[in-house]
Motif scaffolding. Structure first.
Motif, PDB file in Angstrom:
ATOM      1  N   ASN A 111      -7.957  10.593   0.846  1.00 55.85           N
ATOM      2  CA  ASN A 111      -7.503   9.558   1.784  1.00 55.85           C
ATOM      3  C   ASN A 111      -6.114   9.842   2.339  1.00 55.85           C
ATOM      4  OD1 ASN A 111      -9.709   7.363   1.593  1.00 55.85           O
ATOM      5  ND2 ASN A 111      -9.231   7.764  -0.550  1.00 55.85           N
ATOM      6  N   ARG A 112      -5.799  11.127   2.489  1.00 57.26           N
ATOM      7  CA  ARG A 112      -4.475  11.520   2.975  1.00 57.26           C
ATOM      8  C   ARG A 112      -4.138  10.894   4.326  1.00 57.26           C
ATOM      9  NH1 ARG A 112      -0.514  13.041  -0.293  1.00 57.26           N
ATOM     10  NH2 ARG A 112      -1.345  14.344  -1.963  1.00 57.26           N
ATOM     11  N   LEU A 161     -11.476   5.774  -6.518  1.00 62.35           N
ATOM     12  CA  LEU A 161     -10.734   4.650  -7.077  1.00 62.35           C
ATOM     13  C   LEU A 161     -11.618   3.882  -8.066  1.00 62.35           C
ATOM     14  CD1 LEU A 161      -8.029   3.102  -6.929  1.00 62.35           C
ATOM     15  CD2 LEU A 161      -9.102   1.608  -5.248  1.00 62.35           C
ATOM     16  N   THR A 169       0.763   3.857  -3.162  1.00 68.20           N
ATOM     17  CA  THR A 169       0.193   5.191  -2.962  1.00 68.20           C
ATOM     18  C   THR A 169       1.262   6.287  -3.085  1.00 68.20           C
ATOM     19  OG1 THR A 169       0.383   4.899  -0.552  1.00 68.20           O
ATOM     20  CG2 THR A 169      -1.748   4.416  -1.575  1.00 68.20           C
ATOM     21  N   HIS A 170       2.484   5.995  -2.649  1.00 70.60           N
ATOM     22  CA  HIS A 170       3.525   7.007  -2.771  1.00 70.60           C
ATOM     23  C   HIS A 170       4.011   7.153  -4.214  1.00 70.60           C
ATOM     24  CE1 HIS A 170       3.473   7.034   1.584  1.00 70.60           C
ATOM     25  NE2 HIS A 170       4.259   8.079   1.556  1.00 70.60           N
ATOM     26  N   LEU A 195       1.954   6.745  -6.748  1.00 68.88           N
ATOM     27  CA  LEU A 195       0.868   7.528  -7.333  1.00 68.88           C
ATOM     28  C   LEU A 195       0.984   9.001  -6.939  1.00 68.88           C
ATOM     29  CD1 LEU A 195      -2.134   5.072  -6.881  1.00 68.88           C
ATOM     30  CD2 LEU A 195      -1.129   5.826  -9.043  1.00 68.88           C
ATOM     31  N   ASP A 196       1.376   9.240  -5.698  1.00 67.49           N
ATOM     32  CA  ASP A 196       1.559  10.614  -5.245  1.00 67.49           C
ATOM     33  C   ASP A 196       2.667  11.308  -6.037  1.00 67.49           C
ATOM     34  OD1 ASP A 196       0.609  12.627  -3.636  1.00 67.49           O
ATOM     35  OD2 ASP A 196       1.892  12.149  -1.933  1.00 67.49           O
ATOM     36  N   TRP A 245       0.830  -1.206   0.000  1.00 68.30           N
ATOM     37  CA  TRP A 245       0.000   0.000   0.000  1.00 68.30           C
ATOM     38  C   TRP A 245       0.867   1.260   0.000  1.00 68.30           C
ATOM     39  CZ3 TRP A 245      -4.901   1.917  -0.290  1.00 68.30           C
ATOM     40  CH2 TRP A 245      -5.132   3.175   0.261  1.00 68.30           C
ATOM     41  N   PHE A 303      -8.060  -1.105   3.329  1.00 69.33           N
ATOM     42  CA  PHE A 303      -7.025  -0.671   2.378  1.00 69.33           C
ATOM     43  C   PHE A 303      -6.509  -1.820   1.524  1.00 69.33           C
ATOM     44  CE2 PHE A 303      -4.252  -2.209   5.734  1.00 69.33           C
ATOM     45  CZ  PHE A 303      -3.141  -2.683   5.056  1.00 69.33           C
ATOM     46  N   ILE A 347      -2.614   7.670   3.656  1.00 69.57           N
ATOM     47  CA  ILE A 347      -1.554   7.686   2.643  1.00 69.57           C
ATOM     48  C   ILE A 347      -0.313   8.359   3.214  1.00 69.57           C
ATOM     49  CG2 ILE A 347      -0.854   8.627   0.398  1.00 69.57           C
ATOM     50  CD1 ILE A 347      -3.728   8.087  -0.547  1.00 69.57           C
ATOM     51  N   LEU A 361      -5.393  -0.585  -7.298  1.00 65.92           N
ATOM     52  CA  LEU A 361      -4.328   0.415  -7.282  1.00 65.92           C
ATOM     53  C   LEU A 361      -3.175  -0.011  -8.183  1.00 65.92           C
ATOM     54  CD1 LEU A 361      -4.098   1.488  -3.517  1.00 65.92           C
ATOM     55  CD2 LEU A 361      -4.663   2.966  -5.444  1.00 65.92           C
ATOM     56  N   VAL A 405      -6.292  10.167  -3.797  1.00 67.91           N
ATOM     57  CA  VAL A 405      -5.166  10.447  -2.909  1.00 67.91           C
ATOM     58  C   VAL A 405      -5.505  11.589  -1.958  1.00 67.91           C
ATOM     59  CG1 VAL A 405      -2.792  11.300  -2.825  1.00 67.91           C
ATOM     60  CG2 VAL A 405      -3.420   9.527  -4.473  1.00 67.91           C
TER      61      VAL A 405
END
Length: 400
Positions: A155-156, A182, A127-128, A130-131, A123, A203, A159, A210, A152
């Protein structure tokens, strides 16, 4: 040139006799993070890849091993600095003090949730990455981009899972995150059948989608490279603690999955790096599959191998300190007698007996770059005349 440098050098520039001193010398900071940003001379001015680590990391290697103080963080900070100057390179650090997976697992247990470390690492990596992609404005043409951004942003809390905030997030929402955006991203890339039912879900149930979305974006984004670096894993680590050992092993397994199975096999030019202390690597060596993984995918910072071989002026540590001496001499307007070996302008080798000045110094260290920095760290306050003599080093620099 600093704002006061012209006054510091005024006497020399007017032709007055002025013996150079160590005043205003800056050999470096023992912490690469400080040297990268807030010191008088920054890491990008000092950095050289003497051990040829970066070329190896460009291939299949993704783990950088080294003793404490050997320069692992400097490698990471250099990659991060490169990303700041390259429009097609995006880089992010994930440091244990900020995101401590074992700490999160224990908080989950306290609240009645079972969290698998490997899924949590997956995860975090997804997510990072994607960030990082969201920082790249050229990716906005992808149909899922705007929905990924909304996912993103919404859901900070789960994340940017900062150590001091994650407890409140888990108490408030458990392990669930919002699924709406999503689902829209999945639908945008033509996989409506994979939408997650309900407004929220744990998650780990989001992970397949994801991964699907990240793969879709990166396959369309061939001109850019995304890098995530894990560092400071030694903080709070105990080599005899089974939880610490297994947590680190899970990180390496997941880094391998992304680098080998996800990126390389899909022709994606992105990477996850792990900076790992050598003694920690040894502590996990006998965990299932770790020996083979470390042997196949790691490169080690080894500075002391060539100290006793042949000409000491060619040793990596000599080259390391020579670069820092040269930068200071040039900054202060001092003359270097031998540009191939600035050390001889910095230290008076003729004043030493029985061994060379360089050998005299490094014999008071553990043969690490950080040790040389620490050895000369305070010379700017001592205003010693250059070149330094044995008595200067013995009386002023050696610890008492």
């Amino acid at each position: 040139m600093g704002v006061f440098d012209k006054y510091l050098n005024k006497k020399r520039n007017n032709g007055d006799v002025c013996r150079p001193t160590t005043e205003n010398f800056f050999i470096g900071s023992p912490e690469a993070e400080s040297e990268a940003t807030i010191t008088p001379i920054t890491l990008d001015q000092f950095f050289e890849d003497y051990l040829d680590i970066l070329s190896q990391l460009n291939n299949e290697k993704f783990i950088v091993l080294g003793r404490k103080g050997s320069g692992k963080s400097a490698i990471g900070e250099h990659m991060f600095a490169l990303a700041q100057g390259e429009p097609n390179l995006f880089c992010k650090f994930i440091k244990k003090p900020d995101i401590d997976v074992e700490h999160i697992v224990q908080i989950g247990k306290e609240q009645g949730y079972s969290i698998e470390r490997s899924l949590l690492y997956k995860w975090i990596m997804l997510t990072h990455l994607l960030d990082l992609i969201l920082q790249n404005q050229s990716a906005i043409e992808h149909p899922a981009f705007k929905f990924v951004k909304q996912f993103v942003d919404r859901n900070r809390g789960f994340i940017d899972i900062r150590k001091d905030e994650i407890r409140e997030t888990i108490i408030k929402s458990g392990l669930t995150v919002g699924a709406e955006y999503l689902n829209r991203a999945v639908s945008a890339i033509g996989h409506k059948e994979r939408e997650i039912k309900g407004g929220r879900a744990d998650f780990y149930k989001m992970l397949p989608n994801l991964e699907l979305i990240l793969s879709s974006i990166l396959k369309c984004d061939k001109n850019n490279q995304y890098i995530v670096i894990f560092d400071d894993l030694d903080i709070g680590y105990h080599t005899d603690n089974p939880n610490d050992i297994e947590t680190t092993a899970d990180l390496l397994r997941m880094a391998k999955y992304f680098n080998v199975d996800f990126f390389a096999r899909n022709g994606i030019d992105s990477k996850v790096f792990v900076l790992l202390r050598s003694d920690i690597a040894k502590s996990i060596l006998y965990t299932a599959d770790m020996g083979k993984l470390l042997n196949s995918y790691s490169v080690e910072l080894n500075w002391f191998e060539d100290i006793y071989r042949g000409d000491e002026t060619k040793s990596f540590l000599r080259q390391f300190i020579n670069k820092r001496i040269s930068v200071n001499y040039n900054k202060l307007g001092y003359k270097i007698n031998d540009k191939s070996d600035p050390w001889t302008s910095f230290v008076d080798e003729k004043s030493f007996y029985g061994k060379t000045g360089f050998k005299y110094v490094i014999d008071h260290t553990f043969y690490r770059p950080r040790d040389l920095i620490l050895f000369f760290k305070d010379i700017n306050t001592l205003k010693l005349e250059l070149p330094l003599r044995q008595n200067d080093i013995k009386n002023a620099l050696l610890p008492r």
